[in-house]
Design a protein around this motif. Structure first.
Motif, PDB file in Angstrom:
ATOM      1  N   ALA A  97       0.309  16.148  10.569  1.00 43.95           N
ATOM      2  CA  ALA A  97       0.787  15.532   9.340  1.00 43.95           C
ATOM      3  C   ALA A  97       1.657  16.496   8.541  1.00 43.95           C
ATOM      4  CB  ALA A  97      -0.403  15.069   8.506  1.00 43.95           C
ATOM      5  N   VAL A  98       1.219  17.744   8.417  1.00 44.35           N
ATOM      6  CA  VAL A  98       1.986  18.725   7.651  1.00 44.35           C
ATOM      7  C   VAL A  98       3.252  19.116   8.406  1.00 44.35           C
ATOM      8  CG1 VAL A  98       1.932  21.030   6.624  1.00 44.35           C
ATOM      9  CG2 VAL A  98      -0.091  19.565   6.501  1.00 44.35           C
ATOM     10  N   SER A  99       3.147  19.403   9.714  1.00 41.37           N
ATOM     11  CA  SER A  99       4.313  19.831  10.493  1.00 41.37           C
ATOM     12  C   SER A  99       5.387  18.750  10.528  1.00 41.37           C
ATOM     13  CB  SER A  99       3.885  20.178  11.927  1.00 41.37           C
ATOM     14  OG  SER A  99       2.955  21.237  11.939  1.00 41.37           O
ATOM     15  N   ASP A 100       4.989  17.508  10.735  1.00 41.88           N
ATOM     16  CA  ASP A 100       5.966  16.417  10.783  1.00 41.88           C
ATOM     17  C   ASP A 100       6.668  16.243   9.442  1.00 41.88           C
ATOM     18  OD1 ASP A 100       5.276  16.028  13.388  1.00 41.88           O
ATOM     19  OD2 ASP A 100       4.161  14.159  13.065  1.00 41.88           O
ATOM     20  N   THR A 101       5.917  16.391   8.350  1.00 42.59           N
ATOM     21  CA  THR A 101       6.532  16.260   7.031  1.00 42.59           C
ATOM     22  C   THR A 101       7.569  17.352   6.791  1.00 42.59           C
ATOM     23  OG1 THR A 101       4.510  15.248   6.150  1.00 42.59           O
ATOM     24  CG2 THR A 101       6.061  16.164   4.556  1.00 42.59           C
ATOM     25  N   VAL A 102       7.228  18.600   7.132  1.00 44.23           N
ATOM     26  CA  VAL A 102       8.161  19.713   6.953  1.00 44.23           C
ATOM     27  C   VAL A 102       9.387  19.526   7.839  1.00 44.23           C
ATOM     28  CG1 VAL A 102       8.485  22.193   7.232  1.00 44.23           C
ATOM     29  CG2 VAL A 102       6.352  21.320   6.264  1.00 44.23           C
ATOM     30  N   ALA A 103       9.173  19.170   9.113  1.00 48.93           N
ATOM     31  CA  ALA A 103      10.298  19.013  10.045  1.00 48.93           C
ATOM     32  C   ALA A 103      11.228  17.888   9.600  1.00 48.93           C
ATOM     33  CB  ALA A 103       9.762  18.739  11.452  1.00 48.93           C
ATOM     34  N   THR A 104      10.654  16.780   9.159  1.00 50.65           N
ATOM     35  CA  THR A 104      11.477  15.650   8.707  1.00 50.65           C
ATOM     36  C   THR A 104      12.282  16.011   7.472  1.00 50.65           C
ATOM     37  OG1 THR A 104       9.865  14.088   9.612  1.00 50.65           O
ATOM     38  CG2 THR A 104      11.411  13.242   7.961  1.00 50.65           C
ATOM     39  N   TYR A 105      11.651  16.696   6.539  1.00 54.32           N
ATOM     40  CA  TYR A 105      12.354  17.072   5.307  1.00 54.32           C
ATOM     41  C   TYR A 105      13.509  18.017   5.606  1.00 54.32           C
ATOM     42  CZ  TYR A 105      13.031  18.406   0.433  1.00 54.32           C
ATOM     43  OH  TYR A 105      13.585  18.616  -0.817  1.00 54.32           O
ATOM     44  N   LEU A 106      13.282  18.997   6.467  1.00 53.41           N
ATOM     45  CA  LEU A 106      14.350  19.940   6.802  1.00 53.41           C
ATOM     46  C   LEU A 106      15.468  19.255   7.590  1.00 53.41           C
ATOM     47  CD1 LEU A 106      12.429  23.216   7.742  1.00 53.41           C
ATOM     48  CD2 LEU A 106      13.456  22.572   5.565  1.00 53.41           C
ATOM     49  N   ARG A 107      15.112  18.344   8.442  1.00 54.92           N
ATOM     50  CA  ARG A 107      16.142  17.640   9.204  1.00 54.92           C
ATOM     51  C   ARG A 107      17.042  16.805   8.285  1.00 54.92           C
ATOM     52  NH1 ARG A 107      13.016  15.903  12.733  1.00 54.92           N
ATOM     53  NH2 ARG A 107      12.499  13.886  11.827  1.00 54.92           N
ATOM     54  N   GLU A 108      16.464  16.269   7.225  1.00 51.03           N
ATOM     55  CA  GLU A 108      17.225  15.403   6.318  1.00 51.03           C
ATOM     56  C   GLU A 108      17.958  16.171   5.223  1.00 51.03           C
ATOM     57  OE1 GLU A 108      14.324  12.726   4.822  1.00 51.03           O
ATOM     58  OE2 GLU A 108      14.195  11.529   6.681  1.00 51.03           O
ATOM     59  N   HIS A 109      17.481  17.368   4.859  1.00 50.02           N
ATOM     60  CA  HIS A 109      18.020  18.041   3.681  1.00 50.02           C
ATOM     61  C   HIS A 109      18.627  19.409   3.949  1.00 50.02           C
ATOM     62  CE1 HIS A 109      15.063  15.126   2.029  1.00 50.02           C
ATOM     63  NE2 HIS A 109      15.941  15.026   1.037  1.00 50.02           N
ATOM     64  N   SER A 110      18.499  19.955   5.162  1.00 46.47           N
ATOM     65  CA  SER A 110      19.033  21.297   5.400  1.00 46.47           C
ATOM     66  C   SER A 110      19.827  21.337   6.689  1.00 46.47           C
ATOM     67  CB  SER A 110      17.906  22.331   5.471  1.00 46.47           C
ATOM     68  OG  SER A 110      17.198  22.227   6.695  1.00 46.47           O
ATOM     69  N   SER A 111      20.564  22.402   6.860  1.00 47.07           N
ATOM     70  CA  SER A 111      21.341  22.599   8.084  1.00 47.07           C
ATOM     71  C   SER A 111      20.401  22.888   9.252  1.00 47.07           C
ATOM     72  CB  SER A 111      22.315  23.768   7.909  1.00 47.07           C
ATOM     73  OG  SER A 111      23.148  23.566   6.787  1.00 47.07           O
ATOM     74  N   SER A 112      20.849  22.587  10.444  1.00 50.20           N
ATOM     75  CA  SER A 112      20.013  22.835  11.626  1.00 50.20           C
ATOM     76  C   SER A 112      19.953  24.331  11.937  1.00 50.20           C
ATOM     77  CB  SER A 112      20.573  22.073  12.827  1.00 50.20           C
ATOM     78  OG  SER A 112      21.893  22.503  13.111  1.00 50.20           O
TER      79      SER A 112
END
Length: 579
Positions: A463-478
């Motif tokens: 739950a925590v890892s997916d939330t962090v990964a999704t947020y970074l994918r949507e709001h930060s550079s790869s």
């Protein structure tokens, strides 16, 4: 005509010959015995995969080390040990990284997914189980294979699914200890292949956990001494007889064994020269340190008492927190009786010392002594759970050896029930097929009655890892660098490594580890080494929110999943990396 006949036979030995060999293999009782004994591990792996297991905590740290194998910085050290709990100056690592290298190929093929890591760990355990049964079969065929297979099933029932199918280093080293024991038993019984099996399995077990080293050292040293002594006597006998027959030698096998052992320890050997102080020096410092630095040890009476008490059938049980409970006085008394029976099995009875049972009894006495030494050195301030894993495989093998020795003595003395129908019933019940059928039933019961794997920690980490990964994918550079700060025991021990591993899989450069008093080969993971413009992920337990200090620009990200309740998350993305 002869040429035609030879050509015809060689053609038939192609696809048809392979098919014939496979059919013959399927019809062998040994094949079904191996399948039956491996079933609990395979079922455990399927159940772990079915709950969607992903690595968290130490499993995630280990998974990251597995991922490093195929990079430009392959691991040279084992996992961090808990020795720093006593004194930071005593910090060191477990002896070696062999597990990382053996798990890496399968894990890499599956993209380092949770299912792939579980599969890699389970297949290593399956290899140990099949190897143990095959080595036992080489000694006295089904007479030794059936008791050993029963011991393997009992050990798996006691260990449980979280040990059988997880890569955590003490868990991964447990069944190799069982294979090491059976391999050493085969050495005692003059099997020329027993020594390399013993040394490879012992090397794997020793590298995973320092606490396993005493029993590994005693068993492998005994096997080497027996093998060397017999080779020396065979050479002397050949010279005395002045025989024209070829000199007895197994040099090719010896060279292959030495090569495999050198390869297994190569990363640890390289570490001795490239990291200073190296892990060998730090381990020696720990062993020679006063008890003041390490705390009070259990002591010889405590270690011996626990080991003997666990020999009692009344102490059979699952691997959980209850295993740390000291055996009762009655259990120790029964265990002393079992120990006496084992001594009698080794030193008394007919046809000594040429029986498999008597040789196995001597070996088990040495293994019990080695594990008692390990337990006596355990600091009382440290949880004993993982220190006790070898006990759960030694005790079933003791039972198997005693059963075998009883059969040997009864056959030597011609003990019968008298009645012909009873004798015929015994012959049928003791047939290989009946034994295999009984063990298949036992394997089915062991698999069905195994407690379900725990999914709570894995669900929270997902739950925590997916939330962090999704947020970074949507709001930060790869591919941005990420620094993970954690506050509270759960966030620090479990969640930070899980998030770092999943971010690394997604192409991020994750930094989360706390510093270590001495140089390490994974210092690039330190949070302190993260770039100044890295994304900052802050995790905090409910009770540690007041201690958390996320950057001023951080945004608190809600965790909607119920599994992550009680965890707080903030993410700060530098302006240059924002989408």
């Amino acid at each position: 005509m002869a040429t035609l006949t030879i050509t015809h036979r060689s053609t038939g030995s192609g696809a048809a010959g392979v098919a014939d060999r496979l059919r013959s293999l399927v019809r062998l009782p040994l094949t079904w015995l191996c399948v039956a004994t491996a079933a609990p591990v395979l079922v455990a792996a399927v159940r772990e995969i079915a709950i969607g297991w992903i690595p968290e905590g130490d499993d995630a740290m280990l998974a990251t080390r597995i991922r490093d194998v195929l990079t430009g910085h392959p691991p040279l050290q084992g996992m961090r040990s808990t020795s720093n709990f006593f004194d930071a100056q005593l910090s060191n690592h477990h002896p070696g990284p062999l597990e990382f290298y053996l798990d890496a190929p399968i894990a890499a093929v599956t993209g380092y997914s949770g299912a792939g890591i579980v599969t890699a760990a389970a297949l290593l355990n399956v290899a140990c189980i099949v190897g143990a049964v095959v080595m036992a079969h080489r000694m006295r065929q089904m007479r030794t294979a059936l008791p050993v297979a029963g011991a393997v099933l009992l050990a798996q029932w006691q260990l449980g699914p979280d040990v059988l199918a997880r890569p955590l280093n003490p868990s991964a080293g447990t069944l190799p200890i069982l294979l090491m024991l059976i391999g050493a038993w085969a050495v005692f019984d003059r099997d020329p292949h027993g020594l390399w099996v013993t040394l490879i399995a012992g090397s794997f077990a020793a590298q995973t956990e320092f606490a396993f080293c005493p029993v590994v050292l005693i068993v492998t040293a005994s096997a080497c001494l027996v093998a060397w002594t017999r080779a020396w006597h065979d050479t002397r006998r050949w010279r005395a007889a002045r025989s024209r027959s070829p000199r007895p030698t197994g040099r090719k096998r010896q060279y292959l064994t030495l090569g495999m052992i050198a390869l297994a320890w190569l990363p640890s050997i390289v570490e001795l020269f490239v990291i200073h102080p190296n892990n060998g020096q730090l381990a020696l410092r720990l062993l020679t340190n006063s008890t003041h630095g390490r705390g009070t040890s259990t002591g010889v009476p405590g270690g011996f008492g626990y080991m003997v008490g666990r020999l009692s059938p009344t102490e059979l049980g699952r691997f959980d927190a209850g295993i740390e409970r000291a055996p009762s006085g009655m259990a120790i008394g029964i265990g002393m009786v079992v120990l006496l029976l084992l001594l009698l099995a080794a030193a008394a009875g007919p046809r000594l010392p040429r029986t498999a049972g008597s040789r196995g009894s001597w070996l088990l006495l040495l293994a019990i002594a080695g594990e008692a030494i390990a337990l006596s050195a355990k600091p009382e301030s440290v949880s004993a759970m993982f220190w006790l894993l070898p006990v759960l495989v030694v005790t079933p093998v003791v039972d198997a050896v005693l059963i075998l020795r009883t059969v040997e003595v009864s056959r030597a003395r011609h003990w019968h029930l008298g009645a012909a129908r009873h004798t015929e019933l015994i012959k049928r019940a003791s047939s290989p097929l009946a034994g295999v059928a009984a063990l298949i039933v036992a394997a089915t019961m062991a698999s069905a009655l195994a407690r379900p794997p725990s999914a709570e920690a894995s669900d929270r980490a997902r739950a925590v890892s997916d939330t962090v990964a999704t947020y970074l994918r949507e709001h930060s550079s790869s591919g941005t660098a990420v620094r993970i700060s954690s506050y509270g025991l759960q966030s620090w021990i479990s969640l930070a490594p899980a998030v770092a591993f999943q971010l690394a899989r997604n192409g991020h450069d994750a930094h989360y580890l706390g510093s270590w008093p001495y140089p390490e080969d994974n210092s690039s993971w330190y949070a302190a080494t993260a770039p100044r413009d890295a994304v900052v992920v802050t995790l905090a337990d409910e009770g540690s929110v007041k201690d958390a200090h996320p950057p001023a620009s951080a945004i608190q990200v809600p965790l909607s999943a119920a599994a992550a309740s009680g965890i707080h998350l903030w993410i700060a993305i530098p302006a240059a990396d924002r989408k």
